[in-house]
Motif scaffolding. Structure first.
Motif, PDB file in Angstrom:
ATOM      1  N   ARG A   1       0.846  -1.194   0.000  1.00  0.00           N
ATOM      2  CA  ARG A   1       0.000   0.000   0.000  1.00  0.00           C
ATOM      3  C   ARG A   1       0.880   1.242   0.000  1.00  0.00           C
ATOM      4  O   ARG A   1       2.023   1.209   0.447  1.00  0.00           O
ATOM      5  N   VAL A   2       0.319   2.315  -0.490  1.00  0.00           N
ATOM      6  CA  VAL A   2       1.004   3.601  -0.493  1.00  0.00           C
ATOM      7  C   VAL A   2       0.091   4.624   0.159  1.00  0.00           C
ATOM      8  O   VAL A   2      -1.118   4.663  -0.108  1.00  0.00           O
ATOM      9  N   THR A   3       0.682   5.409   1.052  1.00  0.00           N
ATOM     10  CA  THR A   3      -0.090   6.442   1.742  1.00  0.00           C
ATOM     11  C   THR A   3       0.535   7.810   1.494  1.00  0.00           C
ATOM     12  O   THR A   3       1.736   7.939   1.286  1.00  0.00           O
ATOM     13  N   VAL A   4      -0.322   8.818   1.515  1.00  0.00           N
ATOM     14  CA  VAL A   4       0.087  10.210   1.382  1.00  0.00           C
ATOM     15  C   VAL A   4      -0.591  10.970   2.519  1.00  0.00           C
ATOM     16  O   VAL A   4      -1.819  10.923   2.643  1.00  0.00           O
ATOM     17  N   ALA A   5       0.204  11.613   3.352  1.00  0.00           N
ATOM     18  CA  ALA A   5      -0.322  12.380   4.492  1.00  0.00           C
ATOM     19  C   ALA A   5      -1.281  11.545   5.338  1.00  0.00           C
ATOM     20  O   ALA A   5      -2.335  12.005   5.751  1.00  0.00           O
ATOM     21  N   GLY A   6      -0.923  10.279   5.558  1.00  0.00           N
ATOM     22  CA  GLY A   6      -1.722   9.399   6.401  1.00  0.00           C
ATOM     23  C   GLY A   6      -2.915   8.751   5.725  1.00  0.00           C
ATOM     24  O   GLY A   6      -3.594   7.927   6.319  1.00  0.00           O
ATOM     25  N   GLU A   7      -3.182   9.096   4.459  1.00  0.00           N
ATOM     26  CA  GLU A   7      -4.316   8.536   3.719  1.00  0.00           C
ATOM     27  C   GLU A   7      -3.817   7.482   2.732  1.00  0.00           C
ATOM     28  O   GLU A   7      -2.901   7.736   1.939  1.00  0.00           O
TER      29      GLU A   7
ATOM     30  N   MET B   1       5.409  10.112  -0.500  1.00  0.00           N
ATOM     31  CA  MET B   1       4.631   8.900  -0.251  1.00  0.00           C
ATOM     32  C   MET B   1       5.358   7.969   0.709  1.00  0.00           C
ATOM     33  O   MET B   1       6.586   7.959   0.764  1.00  0.00           O
ATOM     34  N   GLN B   2       4.583   7.196   1.437  1.00  0.00           N
ATOM     35  CA  GLN B   2       5.116   6.121   2.257  1.00  0.00           C
ATOM     36  C   GLN B   2       4.591   4.819   1.667  1.00  0.00           C
ATOM     37  O   GLN B   2       3.386   4.669   1.450  1.00  0.00           O
ATOM     38  N   VAL B   3       5.515   3.906   1.393  1.00  0.00           N
ATOM     39  CA  VAL B   3       5.162   2.640   0.761  1.00  0.00           C
ATOM     40  C   VAL B   3       5.427   1.516   1.754  1.00  0.00           C
ATOM     41  O   VAL B   3       6.525   1.421   2.312  1.00  0.00           O
ATOM     42  N   ALA B   4       4.416   0.695   1.983  1.00  0.00           N
ATOM     43  CA  ALA B   4       4.549  -0.468   2.868  1.00  0.00           C
ATOM     44  C   ALA B   4       4.257  -1.712   2.039  1.00  0.00           C
ATOM     45  O   ALA B   4       3.355  -1.714   1.210  1.00  0.00           O
ATOM     46  N   LEU B   5       5.045  -2.764   2.266  1.00  0.00           N
ATOM     47  CA  LEU B   5       4.847  -3.973   1.490  1.00  0.00           C
ATOM     48  C   LEU B   5       5.317  -5.182   2.267  1.00  0.00           C
ATOM     49  O   LEU B   5       6.130  -5.086   3.175  1.00  0.00           O
ATOM     50  N   VAL B   6       4.769  -6.320   1.878  1.00  0.00           N
ATOM     51  CA  VAL B   6       5.274  -7.605   2.326  1.00  0.00           C
ATOM     52  C   VAL B   6       5.833  -8.262   1.072  1.00  0.00           C
ATOM     53  O   VAL B   6       5.078  -8.697   0.207  1.00  0.00           O
ATOM     54  N   ASN B   7       7.165  -8.277   0.969  1.00  0.00           N
ATOM     55  CA  ASN B   7       7.850  -8.842  -0.192  1.00  0.00           C
ATOM     56  C   ASN B   7       7.789 -10.351  -0.073  1.00  0.00           C
ATOM     57  O   ASN B   7       8.249 -10.924   0.900  1.00  0.00           O
ATOM     58  N   ASP B   8       7.208 -10.988  -1.068  1.00  0.00           N
ATOM     59  CA  ASP B   8       6.990 -12.433  -1.070  1.00  0.00           C
ATOM     60  C   ASP B   8       8.198 -13.139  -1.653  1.00  0.00           C
ATOM     61  O   ASP B   8       8.432 -13.099  -2.850  1.00  0.00           O
ATOM     62  N   GLY B   9       8.992 -13.770  -0.837  1.00  0.00           N
ATOM     63  CA  GLY B   9      10.152 -14.529  -1.313  1.00  0.00           C
ATOM     64  C   GLY B   9      11.394 -14.328  -0.453  1.00  0.00           C
ATOM     65  O   GLY B   9      11.811 -15.256   0.191  1.00  0.00           O
TER      66      GLY B   9
END
Length: 145
Positions: free
Chosen positions: A12-18, A129-137
């Motif tokens: 997901r990517v968020t901008v200013a908490g959204e 932007m803040q990018v959060a991810l679960v990298n699979d592998g």
């Protein structure tokens, strides 16, 4: 044009908490646009991203692409991918596309993805932007066209 793809179980990517874009199983694409890029470049990278075989088949081999597994794509603009890091300790961005043209190519790229029927979410071009991810592998590849 440079794309860094990461196979994810979620991102997901968020901008200013959204939250402005999010996906489940699929790919996170960080997209960098260079000065010489054009619509043909964007189309070639789109084809490469959508057809790149990074998902496992029944034998555990990377033989399936995003569309074959019904995955989603999150596209996030990231001009730092085109940085020249060959000299010194500070990156140069002289090869990065101008913001106006880069935005148009980013949007064109996303249109091309959606035209192929892929569920595509995006970040917000030019935003912090803040990018959060679960990298699979983890599975990560750098693609350049």
């Amino acid at each position: 044009m440079i794309g860094l793809i990461q196979r994810v179980t979620e991102a997901r990517v968020t901008v200013a908490g959204e939250t402005v874009g999010q996906v489940g199983k699929g790919l996170l694409l960080l997209l960098g646009v260079e000065k010489q890029d054009n619509q043909a470049t964007a189309k070639r990278l789109c084809e490469k991203v959508l057809n790149y075989r990074v998902f496992s088949d029944e034998q555990g081999k990377m033989n399936l692409n995003l569309q074959q597994v019904g995955g989603q794509l999150l596209v996030v603009s990231q001009f730092t991918l085109v940085a020249d890091t060959g000299k010194g300790t500070r990156p140069s961005f002289s090869s990065a596309g101008e913001p106006g043209q880069s935005r148009l190519l980013y949007e064109y790229f996303v249109q091309q993805v959606k035209a192929q029927g892929v569920d595509c979410a995006t970040g917000r071009f030019g935003a912090d932007m803040q990018v959060a991810l679960v990298n699979d592998g983890p599975v990560t590849f750098s693609l350049k066209v």
